[in-house]
Design a protein around this motif. Structure first.
Motif, PDB file in Angstrom:
ATOM      1  N   ASN A  12     -11.824   8.255 -21.051  1.00  0.00           N
ATOM      2  CA  ASN A  12     -12.335   9.523 -20.547  1.00  0.00           C
ATOM      3  C   ASN A  12     -12.225  10.614 -21.603  1.00  0.00           C
ATOM      4  OD1 ASN A  12     -12.778   8.434 -17.967  1.00  0.00           O
ATOM      5  ND2 ASN A  12     -10.660   8.849 -17.359  1.00  0.00           N
ATOM      6  N   PRO A  13     -13.197  11.501 -21.680  1.00  0.00           N
ATOM      7  CA  PRO A  13     -13.011  12.691 -22.516  1.00  0.00           C
ATOM      8  C   PRO A  13     -11.889  13.547 -21.944  1.00  0.00           C
ATOM      9  CG  PRO A  13     -14.987  12.903 -21.167  1.00  0.00           C
ATOM     10  CD  PRO A  13     -14.501  11.501 -20.987  1.00  0.00           C
ATOM     11  N   TYR A 180     -15.207  21.844 -28.907  1.00  0.00           N
ATOM     12  CA  TYR A 180     -13.830  21.452 -28.619  1.00  0.00           C
ATOM     13  C   TYR A 180     -13.271  20.489 -29.663  1.00  0.00           C
ATOM     14  CZ  TYR A 180     -15.529  17.063 -26.412  1.00  0.00           C
ATOM     15  OH  TYR A 180     -16.112  15.849 -26.153  1.00  0.00           O
ATOM     16  N   THR A 181     -14.127  19.958 -30.511  1.00  0.00           N
ATOM     17  CA  THR A 181     -13.672  19.181 -31.660  1.00  0.00           C
ATOM     18  C   THR A 181     -14.606  19.454 -32.827  1.00  0.00           C
ATOM     19  OG1 THR A 181     -13.255  16.971 -32.560  1.00  0.00           O
ATOM     20  CG2 THR A 181     -14.983  17.151 -30.908  1.00  0.00           C
ATOM     21  N   ALA A 182     -14.047  19.555 -34.024  1.00  0.00           N
ATOM     22  CA  ALA A 182     -14.859  19.752 -35.229  1.00  0.00           C
ATOM     23  C   ALA A 182     -14.991  18.457 -36.012  1.00  0.00           C
ATOM     24  CB  ALA A 182     -14.241  20.840 -36.108  1.00  0.00           C
ATOM     25  N   ASP A 183     -14.418  17.385 -35.490  1.00  0.00           N
ATOM     26  CA  ASP A 183     -14.389  16.109 -36.188  1.00  0.00           C
ATOM     27  C   ASP A 183     -15.579  15.258 -35.771  1.00  0.00           C
ATOM     28  OD1 ASP A 183     -13.412  13.060 -36.133  1.00  0.00           O
ATOM     29  OD2 ASP A 183     -12.385  14.120 -37.766  1.00  0.00           O
ATOM     30  N   GLY A 184     -16.398  14.864 -36.740  1.00  0.00           N
ATOM     31  CA  GLY A 184     -17.589  14.085 -36.428  1.00  0.00           C
ATOM     32  C   GLY A 184     -17.273  12.746 -35.799  1.00  0.00           C
ATOM     33  N   ALA A 185     -16.302  12.023 -36.360  1.00  0.00           N
ATOM     34  CA  ALA A 185     -15.955  10.709 -35.830  1.00  0.00           C
ATOM     35  C   ALA A 185     -15.389  10.814 -34.425  1.00  0.00           C
ATOM     36  CB  ALA A 185     -14.957  10.022 -36.760  1.00  0.00           C
ATOM     37  N   ALA A 186     -14.599  11.855 -34.161  1.00  0.00           N
ATOM     38  CA  ALA A 186     -14.032  12.044 -32.818  1.00  0.00           C
ATOM     39  C   ALA A 186     -15.123  12.348 -31.798  1.00  0.00           C
ATOM     40  CB  ALA A 186     -12.993  13.160 -32.841  1.00  0.00           C
ATOM     41  N   SER A 187     -16.114  13.145 -32.202  1.00  0.00           N
ATOM     42  CA  SER A 187     -17.201  13.458 -31.277  1.00  0.00           C
ATOM     43  C   SER A 187     -18.056  12.230 -31.006  1.00  0.00           C
ATOM     44  CB  SER A 187     -18.061  14.602 -31.823  1.00  0.00           C
ATOM     45  OG  SER A 187     -18.648  14.251 -33.062  1.00  0.00           O
ATOM     46  N   ASP A 190     -16.346  10.237 -28.432  1.00  0.00           N
ATOM     47  CA  ASP A 190     -16.508  10.789 -27.082  1.00  0.00           C
ATOM     48  C   ASP A 190     -17.870  10.440 -26.496  1.00  0.00           C
ATOM     49  OD1 ASP A 190     -14.028  11.780 -26.646  1.00  0.00           O
ATOM     50  OD2 ASP A 190     -14.549  13.904 -26.856  1.00  0.00           O
ATOM     51  N   VAL A 191     -18.894  10.379 -27.340  1.00  0.00           N
ATOM     52  CA  VAL A 191     -20.205   9.946 -26.846  1.00  0.00           C
ATOM     53  C   VAL A 191     -20.118   8.512 -26.338  1.00  0.00           C
ATOM     54  CG1 VAL A 191     -22.604   9.479 -27.472  1.00  0.00           C
ATOM     55  CG2 VAL A 191     -21.477  11.545 -28.323  1.00  0.00           C
ATOM     56  N   LEU A 192     -19.360   7.677 -27.040  1.00  0.00           N
ATOM     57  CA  LEU A 192     -19.202   6.281 -26.627  1.00  0.00           C
ATOM     58  C   LEU A 192     -18.434   6.150 -25.320  1.00  0.00           C
ATOM     59  CD1 LEU A 192     -18.419   4.434 -29.985  1.00  0.00           C
ATOM     60  CD2 LEU A 192     -20.590   4.556 -28.757  1.00  0.00           C
ATOM     61  N   LYS A 193     -17.674   7.170 -24.948  1.00  0.00           N
ATOM     62  CA  LYS A 193     -16.924   7.126 -23.688  1.00  0.00           C
ATOM     63  C   LYS A 193     -17.820   7.325 -22.472  1.00  0.00           C
ATOM     64  CE  LYS A 193     -12.609   8.722 -25.793  1.00  0.00           C
ATOM     65  NZ  LYS A 193     -11.645   9.840 -25.933  1.00  0.00           N
ATOM     66  N   MET A 269     -19.114  14.329 -16.525  1.00  0.00           N
ATOM     67  CA  MET A 269     -18.250  13.729 -15.511  1.00  0.00           C
ATOM     68  C   MET A 269     -18.646  14.125 -14.095  1.00  0.00           C
ATOM     69  SD  MET A 269     -16.216  11.793 -17.181  1.00  0.00           S
ATOM     70  CE  MET A 269     -17.615  11.523 -18.286  1.00  0.00           C
ATOM     71  N   LEU A 270     -19.504  15.133 -13.933  1.00  0.00           N
ATOM     72  CA  LEU A 270     -19.963  15.533 -12.602  1.00  0.00           C
ATOM     73  C   LEU A 270     -21.080  14.610 -12.141  1.00  0.00           C
ATOM     74  CD1 LEU A 270     -18.516  18.216 -13.616  1.00  0.00           C
ATOM     75  CD2 LEU A 270     -20.015  19.377 -11.977  1.00  0.00           C
ATOM     76  N   ASN A 271     -20.895  14.010 -10.964  1.00  0.00           N
ATOM     77  CA  ASN A 271     -21.881  13.099 -10.397  1.00  0.00           C
ATOM     78  C   ASN A 271     -22.944  13.846  -9.613  1.00  0.00           C
ATOM     79  OD1 ASN A 271     -20.968  10.445 -11.219  1.00  0.00           O
ATOM     80  ND2 ASN A 271     -19.204  10.740  -9.875  1.00  0.00           N
TER      81      ASN A 271
END
Length: 446
Positions: A12-13, A180-187, A190-193, A269-271
């Motif tokens: 989860n993000p 909320y993040t400046a890191d490319g790999a971290a973002s 999160d897309v993969l999540k 995350m909102l359905n």
């Protein structure tokens, strides 16, 4: 949008502690946003800028426009809007000059990116349009001259993810420290999540996404150095499915003009619900400065509670305009998200259509409210559907600070709330008196 039963959980993000909800299991939906406390009507429950942002590339001049136009007074305004362009960084619709009278800019390298100002260009270059990506786009005209429209949009998303993964690009908003993040790999992680359901959208999108994934492979092979690490074709198609099933369409002043697609993992995350308790709001073309949004970035997407939400209740919003009929909603939800909705509103509307307005339906009363489900449905539609001709927006509570500006901070709202509403699409206001008058008119006509 948060998940589907066919998709595995991928983590989860992280949701900020200050937000009034948390990610939790939701029966029949996998995961969703569940209130940690009682949420008042009118509260901003989430606000975020996107991690990835892909502009719309129309096949002709101007913003991409749906083929079927609603009738009404918005038609002329819509036609004028679609003759303009949206800045690829801030998404504001502009003419050849911006609000300050400065000429707009086309990227001199790729000739595809368009900006309203030099500052937007500089920030886009520092984020999702770095020089390596720009050079790839510049080579398309010679090597892949047929890539345009949605093919180009799919390719740009995959290239953004490609360079985010390797750290050569940064997520949207990082140049201004609003992401909320400046890191490319971290973002990219999160897309993969975000969850994706291949079977659900295979008929509508499967072949197109596989073709786009193959195109990405060919572009990387021909346009980037030998040995460049590529996202596998299957994973690339999965990224496109995640975008289709979780992304937010950025529209203009009517829902008919597409400006781009944004991926906001935390907001995803909102359905869905056909009678939701939250609504989404974008102020891009209505409050274009941070000062007008209490310091929030103009491209921020907001979610506001349109009804009181007790603790433990799932937060939802509608993935379709709420004035769509059951058949229209069903087709869109199934084709785009793989959702087969059988909520009380969908069941009721289908019954009403089958019975052709038979008054017998009105006799069964809801035990909690003491009125029929049909009456509750009619009140919901009258209260929350924008009455402006040609608009398909949702009316949301007007919440303002003491100086009269919009309150857009997340958190409980001190003091009394205004009963007035404004549309999340055309931003036209409607007073409580106008709502009551409309209810009386509906009662007299029924």
């Amino acid at each position: 949008m948060a998940t589907s039963s066919a998709a595995p959980m991928a983590g989860n993000p992280k949701i900020p502690e200050t937000w009034p909800w948390a990610i939790a299991p939701v029966e029949g939906k996998g995961r969703g946003a569940v209130a940690k406390r009682d949420i008042r009507c009118g509260e901003v429950v989430a606000a975020d800028v996107p991690l990835t942002l892909v502009p719309t590339f129309a096949t002709d001049d101007g913003l991409e426009e749906d083929q079927e136009d609603d009738e009404g007074s918005h038609d002329e305004e819509m036609a004028g809007e679609t003759a303009k362009k949206a800045c690829h960084r801030c998404m504001r619709v502009v003419d050849d000059v911006n609000a300050e009278g400065e000429p707009c800019i086309t990227c001199e390298s790729c000739s595809l990116a368009f900006y309203c100002s030099a500052s937007c260009k500089a920030m886009h270059k520092a984020e999702l349009h770095p020089e390596p990506l720009c050079r790839v786009l510049a080579s398309l005209e010679l090597l892949f001259p047929d890539v345009a429209g949605t093919k180009l949009e799919h390719l740009i998303l995959l290239l953004q993810c490609h360079f985010l993964k390797k750290g050569a690009a940064r997520p949207f908003g990082s140049a201004e420290n609003v992401s909320y993040t400046a890191d490319g790999a971290a973002s990219y992680a999160d897309v993969l999540k975000l969850c994706e359901d291949p079977a659900a959208i295979e008929a509508a999108w499967g072949a197109e996404f596989r073709e786009a994934a193959d195109l990405y492979q060919e572009v990387v092979k021909k346009c980037l150095p030998a040995g460049e690490d590529r996202i596998a074709a299957g994973d690339a198609a999965g990224l496109l499915r995640r975008d289709a099933q979780n992304g937010f369409a950025l529209t203009g002043k009517t829902h008919h003009s597409m400006k781009g697609t944004a991926v906001c993992p935390r907001l995803s995350m909102l359905n869905h619900a056909c009678m939701p308790n939250c609504a989404r709001i974008d102020y891009i073309d209505h409050a274009p400065t941070s000062e007008a949004l209490g310091g929030q970035h103009p491209t921020t997407t907001f979610f506001r509670a349109i009804q009181p939400i007790p603790a433990g209740t799932e937060l939802t919003f509608s993935y379709t305009p709420i004035n769509y009929r059951a058949e229209e909603r069903g087709e869109h939800l199934l084709e785009t998200y793989g959702i087969v909705c059988s909520c009380s509103r969908c069941v009721l509307e289908r019954q009403m259509e089958e019975m052709d307005g038979d008054e017998g339906m009105e006799e069964d009363c809801d035990e909690e409210h003491g009125v029929s489900p049909a009456a509750l449905y009619n009140v919901f539609i009258t209260r929350f559907v924008c009455p402006q001709p040609g608009c398909s927006g949702t009316l949301v509570p007007v919440c303002r600070t003491l100086d009269g500006s919009r309150r857009v901070q997340i958190g409980d709202i001190p003091g009394a709330l205004s009963p007035d509403m404004e549309c999340n699409n055309c931003f036209q206001p409607r007073s409580e008196e106008e709502f009551e008058r409309q209810m009386m008119e509906d009662m007299c006509c029924s």
